[in-house]
Design an enzyme around this catalytic site. Structure first.
Site, mmCIF file in Angstrom:
data_model
loop_
_atom_site.group_PDB
_atom_site.id
_atom_site.type_symbol
_atom_site.label_atom_id
_atom_site.label_comp_id
_atom_site.label_asym_id
_atom_site.label_seq_id
_atom_site.Cartn_x
_atom_site.Cartn_y
_atom_site.Cartn_z
ATOM 1 N N HIS A 67 -9.201 -2.770 2.655
ATOM 2 C CA HIS A 67 -9.200 -2.276 4.042
ATOM 3 C C HIS A 67 -10.486 -1.520 4.412
ATOM 4 O O HIS A 67 -11.079 -1.765 5.453
ATOM 5 C CB HIS A 67 -8.011 -1.339 4.279
ATOM 6 C CG HIS A 67 -6.689 -1.906 3.850
ATOM 7 N ND1 HIS A 67 -6.387 -3.233 3.941
ATOM 8 C CD2 HIS A 67 -5.582 -1.325 3.332
ATOM 9 C CE1 HIS A 67 -5.158 -3.446 3.502
ATOM 10 N NE2 HIS A 67 -4.645 -2.298 3.126
ATOM 11 N N GLU A 98 -3.550 9.113 5.155
ATOM 12 C CA GLU A 98 -2.103 8.928 5.302
ATOM 13 C C GLU A 98 -1.413 10.238 5.007
ATOM 14 O O GLU A 98 -1.824 10.975 4.102
ATOM 15 C CB GLU A 98 -1.600 7.885 4.305
ATOM 16 C CG GLU A 98 -2.086 6.492 4.586
ATOM 17 C CD GLU A 98 -1.494 5.515 3.591
ATOM 18 O OE1 GLU A 98 -0.374 5.068 3.815
ATOM 19 O OE2 GLU A 98 -2.160 5.237 2.578
HETATM 20 C C1 BG6 Z 1 -1.399 -0.956 2.176
HETATM 21 C C2 BG6 Z 1 -1.441 -0.072 0.963
HETATM 22 O O1 BG6 Z 1 -2.210 -2.072 1.994
HETATM 23 O O2 BG6 Z 1 -1.857 -0.217 3.309
HETATM 24 C C3 BG6 Z 1 -0.572 1.153 1.178
HETATM 25 O O3 BG6 Z 1 -0.965 -0.794 -0.165
HETATM 26 C C4 BG6 Z 1 -0.980 1.870 2.443
HETATM 27 O O4 BG6 Z 1 -0.651 2.038 0.067
HETATM 28 C C5 BG6 Z 1 -1.045 0.900 3.618
HETATM 29 O O5 BG6 Z 1 -0.009 2.867 2.697
HETATM 30 C C6 BG6 Z 1 -1.639 1.563 4.827
HETATM 31 O O6 BG6 Z 1 -1.495 0.717 5.921
HETATM 32 P P1 BG6 Z 1 -1.437 1.287 7.385
HETATM 33 O O7 BG6 Z 1 -1.400 0.076 8.240
HETATM 34 O O8 BG6 Z 1 -0.192 2.115 7.473
HETATM 35 O O9 BG6 Z 1 -2.656 2.118 7.568
#
Ligand code: BG6
Length: 528
Positions: A266, A242
């Protein structure tokens, strides 16, 4: 390749058709924490989108619950603004919005205290009667996790989880506990109150089209699956990077860190789908049983091996494109001496017949150079190197499954350069999801909330998966807690995390894949 992507297309349409053809039974969708961010940013825009696609139940209402005392009208106005601000597509038709918000209601109460639940029950009965719903309720906990237990107990004690009059389902947001012990405790409490098939633990990565597409890529294409094992695969790399920092969530994040926030759920779910055996059917439990088997086969990382198999880092202030970016310890809500990891990279093995000896690597971090989630399958090199490469280096095939952004699949392989001799060049065969005509990819929440309405739990984490994932992480959490000598490496915001993470990768000269360059000017650290 053409054939493959046509197959893709066909399957995709079929999948969409099967999934979205059904309208769920009439129901009331109850949101605890309705005045919070999750409701405005994700839940309401996703449900609104289901409405515009005409796949909500025929009779449907939403009841928002929060401590703030506001009227139905104020709530409708707030949610109408949220739809305009946070919907994926631009929404300008006010009639469409008001056609949706007219079925929104608000109920102010302290959901921790048991006192208000009888009143809540009668409020739900009123709405139920008004719409002739027939007793089907979904309760979504969009609250801090510390409230999950109390709300579930209160709902059960007041009879609201009793399914005699219709279905009653509970949606729980991650984190599902804080570690193995608390995860088990939460599951135990829930099971004392309701059955597992009433519980929907949301891991929004499972709602992403491309994550689900992993199953199609692997099990619908005869050309990949025969190679998908230790005989042909050298290593597998999973990255979820990110570019943003912790933003306004510093208070939560500082008690969580990347391991709990991203890896436990995830990343491990992506490992599960990448490594699992073919399920016997597309039934929820058939798929989750296979994912569970992967989790159960994860080779435990011993506490003493944590320093050599796990690298953690924390972003420091830096200059990115001329702008100072705050270091983690200076973010709002973060302790100035915090040792919470904003980056983690792990090397691990899966002890089973398919994967024995193949190293897996996963990493995730905030304030990296870009936002990208991808799974890289590195195939083994050919046994004998006949040709010269343009770079002088021997290369190997890579299959890169891009989960986001620019969803798609990239295959890297060698081709002869035109002309004399046998000079070899590494080239790309690239498929972009957006090339699948004008199909709109539903957001993860749209997909998942619709599935809960239909009662399909395939894309939700099961109790045993959650606990087994915690079990794998337990020694890492213990090592970090017990051994203060294990470093938290600083990395300048805008870079790919601590360089030590490259030491994890087995093989001379091998590194992680870097989809783009560092952004931080490493010469010019800011004072922050
Ligand atoms: C969330 C986390 O579950 O997923 C966050 O708590 C993170 O910290 C986010 O930023 C990332 O999700 P995506 O869909 O933007 O990759």
């Amino acid at each position: 390749m053409f054939m493959i992507f046509n197959a893709y297309e066909t399957l995709y349409y079929l999948f969409q058709f099967l999934i979205f053809m059904e309208n769920p039974k009439n129901l009331i969708f109850v949101i605890f924490g309705a005045s919070g961010d999750l409701a405005s940013r994700m839940l309401i825009p996703a449900i609104f989108s289901l409405k515009t696609q005409k796949i909500l139940p025929e009779k449907f209402a939403i009841l928002g619950i929060g401590r703030t005392k506001i009227s139905n009208e104020d709530f409708r106005k707030k949610m109408s603004d949220a739809i305009v601000s946070y919907s994926e597509e631009k929404v300008t038709d006010q009639n469409l919005i008001s056609g949706f918000t007219k079925d929104l209601y608000y109920h102010s109460m302290d959901s921790i205290s048991a006192d208000g639940y009888l009143e809540l029950k009668s409020r739900l009965q009123d709405i139920d009667t008004k719409y002739s719903i027939g007793g089907n309720y979904i309760f979504h906990m969009a609250t801090p996790p510390s409230m999950y237990e109390a709300i579930s107990v209160n709902l059960a004690k007041s009879g609201l989880t009793n399914q005699a009059d219709g279905f009653r389902r509970l949606i729980i947001e991650k984190p599902f506990g804080y570690d193995l012990e608390s995860g088990r405790k939460l599951n135990k409490t829930l099971h004392e109150l309701i059955s597992e098939d009433q519980i929907f633990r949301i891991d929004h990565y499972l709602g992403k089209e491309t994550v689900q597409n992993l199953l199609v890529t692997r099990f619908a294409n005869g050309m990949f699956e025969p190679l998908w094992n230790r005989n042909y695969i050298h290593r597998i790399e999973i990255t979820s990077a990110e570019s943003m920092g912790v933003g306004e969530r510093g208070g939560y994040y500082d008690t969580s860190g990347a391991l709990r926030d991203m890896v436990q759920n995830h990343l491990l779910q992506m490992v599960g789908l990448t490594a699992m055996e073919p399920p016997s059917s597309l039934d929820a439990d058939a798929i989750r049983n296979e994912v569970l088997k992967v989790f159960q086969s994860l080779q435990p990382i011993r506490e003493e091996d944590v320093p050599s198999q796990v690298i953690r880092g924390q972003y420091t202030g830096s200059l990115i494109r001329g702008e100072c970016v705050t270091g983690y310890r200076y973010e709002k809500g973060v302790a100035p001496d915090s040792r919470t990891e904003t980056y983690v990279a792990i090397k691990f093995f899966i002890n089973n017949w398919r994967w024995g000896g193949v190293p897996f690597y996963m990493r995730t971090g905030k304030r990296l150079p870009t936002r990208v989630t991808e799974i890289v399958i590195h195939f083994k090199q050919t046994p004998h190197h006949l040709f010269q490469r343009e770079s002088g280096k021997v290369s190997a095939n890579q299959l890169i499954i891009r989960i986001q952004p620019d969803e798609g699949i990239l295959l890297k392989f060698d081709m002869k350069e035109p002309g004399a001799g046998f000079n070899v060049k590494n080239v790309n065969m690239d498929f972009h999801y957006k090339d699948l005509a004008d199909i709109r990819v539903p957001s993860a929440y749209e997909r998942l909330l619709h599935d809960v309405m239909l009662g399909d739990s395939t894309l939700f984490s099961r109790d045993d998966e959650v606990e087994t994932a915690w079990k794998f992480l337990e020694p890492i959490q213990a090592a970090w807690a017990n051994n203060k000598a294990i470093k938290v490496f600083g990395y300048p915001a805008g870079t790919w995390g601590p360089e030590h993470a490259n030491d994890l990768i087995e093989g001379e000269g091998l590194t992680w894949r870097y989809p783009c360059k560092n952004l931080a000017d490493e010469e010019l650290y800011c004072e922050l």
